[in-house]
Design a protein around this motif. Structure first.
Motif, PDB file in Angstrom:
ATOM      1  N   MET A  77      43.048 -16.055  49.102  1.00 60.39           N
ATOM      2  CA  MET A  77      42.001 -15.907  50.173  1.00 60.39           C
ATOM      3  C   MET A  77      41.633 -14.317  50.375  1.00 60.39           C
ATOM      4  O   MET A  77      42.657 -13.452  50.351  1.00 60.39           O
ATOM      5  CB  MET A  77      42.161 -16.436  51.406  1.00 60.39           C
ATOM      6  N   GLU A  78      40.309 -13.957  50.150  1.00 62.14           N
ATOM      7  CA  GLU A  78      39.794 -12.490  50.156  1.00 62.14           C
ATOM      8  C   GLU A  78      40.198 -12.020  51.586  1.00 62.14           C
ATOM      9  O   GLU A  78      39.896 -12.435  52.639  1.00 62.14           O
ATOM     10  CB  GLU A  78      38.596 -12.454  50.064  1.00 62.14           C
ATOM     11  N   GLU A  79      40.488 -10.792  51.605  1.00 61.12           N
ATOM     12  CA  GLU A  79      40.809  -9.998  52.883  1.00 61.12           C
ATOM     13  C   GLU A  79      39.508  -9.690  53.505  1.00 61.12           C
ATOM     14  O   GLU A  79      38.530  -9.194  52.727  1.00 61.12           O
ATOM     15  CB  GLU A  79      41.590  -8.676  52.523  1.00 61.12           C
ATOM     16  N   PRO A  80      39.580  -9.975  54.742  1.00 60.81           N
ATOM     17  CA  PRO A  80      38.175  -9.634  55.578  1.00 60.81           C
ATOM     18  C   PRO A  80      37.934  -8.069  55.494  1.00 60.81           C
ATOM     19  O   PRO A  80      38.749  -7.403  55.473  1.00 60.81           O
ATOM     20  CB  PRO A  80      38.494 -10.007  56.961  1.00 60.81           C
ATOM     21  N   LEU A  81      36.632  -7.637  55.331  1.00 57.88           N
ATOM     22  CA  LEU A  81      36.372  -6.317  55.154  1.00 57.88           C
ATOM     23  C   LEU A  81      36.754  -5.522  56.194  1.00 57.88           C
ATOM     24  O   LEU A  81      37.361  -4.405  56.332  1.00 57.88           O
ATOM     25  CB  LEU A  81      34.896  -5.982  54.876  1.00 57.88           C
ATOM     26  N   ARG A  82      36.305  -6.079  57.457  1.00 60.88           N
ATOM     27  CA  ARG A  82      36.984  -5.388  58.683  1.00 60.88           C
ATOM     28  C   ARG A  82      37.566  -6.185  59.786  1.00 60.88           C
ATOM     29  O   ARG A  82      37.102  -7.528  60.025  1.00 60.88           O
ATOM     30  CB  ARG A  82      35.572  -4.743  59.215  1.00 60.88           C
ATOM     31  N   ARG A  83      38.808  -5.768  59.746  1.00 58.83           N
ATOM     32  CA  ARG A  83      39.589  -6.657  60.883  1.00 58.83           C
ATOM     33  C   ARG A  83      40.739  -5.654  61.580  1.00 58.83           C
ATOM     34  O   ARG A  83      41.129  -4.807  61.030  1.00 58.83           O
ATOM     35  CB  ARG A  83      40.304  -7.699  60.225  1.00 58.83           C
ATOM     36  N   ILE A  84      40.771  -5.778  62.763  1.00 56.30           N
ATOM     37  CA  ILE A  84      41.915  -4.992  63.543  1.00 56.30           C
ATOM     38  C   ILE A  84      42.996  -5.575  63.206  1.00 56.30           C
ATOM     39  O   ILE A  84      43.673  -6.628  63.694  1.00 56.30           O
ATOM     40  CB  ILE A  84      41.378  -5.003  65.019  1.00 56.30           C
ATOM     41  N   ARG A  85      43.991  -4.623  62.514  1.00 51.62           N
ATOM     42  CA  ARG A  85      45.446  -4.975  62.147  1.00 51.62           C
ATOM     43  C   ARG A  85      46.441  -3.800  63.014  1.00 51.62           C
ATOM     44  O   ARG A  85      45.854  -2.709  62.939  1.00 51.62           O
ATOM     45  CB  ARG A  85      45.451  -4.802  60.623  1.00 51.62           C
TER      46      ARG A  85
END
Length: 215
Positions: free
Chosen positions: A1-9
């Motif tokens: 599954m592709e990593e979302p471009l913007r996500r708060i980690r």
């Protein structure tokens, strides 16, 4: 599954989230000792907090850049963090997300917080395809951060030094095991839509934005 471009980690608990900053010893060491920033810390300046440990390593050069020798892990309330996000404006105009450039400029001028998304970094400090949140605080947000939101301040330069030594020696697996366990922060869909251009448009917008001087 592709990593979302913007996500708060981030490293987060039930009621707190950890963000990172780097300062000179003059500011950083008293902050660790007292659990709050000293008088030398200027609340009238914009201060940038970073939930990504690796982006802080990139910014501070593993805590070896001049004026950034003390890397701090600042645990703050999730209530405060989310207040900042709710009152934030994107640091760059995005067509389709803002009604027009003039509206964005007005919002940015009056917002006590601003959001940037910059490429996350790997253990060699190389840019990754996905982006990490940086949150700039000024005015009311900066004052609330310093006076109300801070739960604890820890000195993590020794951790940065240890990880860097392992990376330098090619011990990447050992280095990775020492990294803070950052996971997706459960921000509301409404909030992410307002702060993430790709979510607004419904597709993965690979054009970046952000930049500027951060401390």
């Amino acid at each position: 599954m592709e990593e979302p471009l913007r996500r708060i980690r981030a490293l987060h608990m039930v009621s707190t989230i950890t963000v990172y900053q780097a300062y000179s010893h003059e500011i950083g060491l008293p902050a660790v000792r007292d659990g709050r920033f000293p008088a030398a810390w200027k609340p009238d300046r914009m201060t940038w907090i970073k939930p990504s440990f690796m982006w802080m390593m990139y910014r501070s050069g593993w805590g070896m850049k001049e004026g950034q020798e003390t890397v701090l892990a600042v645990e703050i309330t999730r209530e405060g963090f989310e207040w900042a996000l709710q009152h934030a404006c994107l640091s760059r105009y995005e067509r389709g997300l803002h009604p027009d450039r003039a509206t964005w400029q007005r919002d940015l001028k009056h917002a006590p917080a601003r959001v940037q998304w910059d490429p996350e970094r790997d253990l060699h400090l190389r840019p990754l395809p996905h982006r990490s949140l940086q949150l700039g605080l000024s005015g009311e947000a900066s004052a609330r951060y310093a006076d109300e939101w801070i739960v604890s301040i820890k000195h993590v330069t020794p951790l940065a030094t240890e990880i860097y030594a392992l990376v330098r020696d090619g011990e990447l697996d050992s280095a990775a095991r020492l990294l803070p366990q950052e996971q997706e922060y459960p921000a509301s869909a409404e909030l992410l839509t307002r702060l993430c251009p790709d979510r607004q448009s419904g597709h993965m917008n690979r054009s970046g934005f952000g930049g500027g001087s951060m401390r």
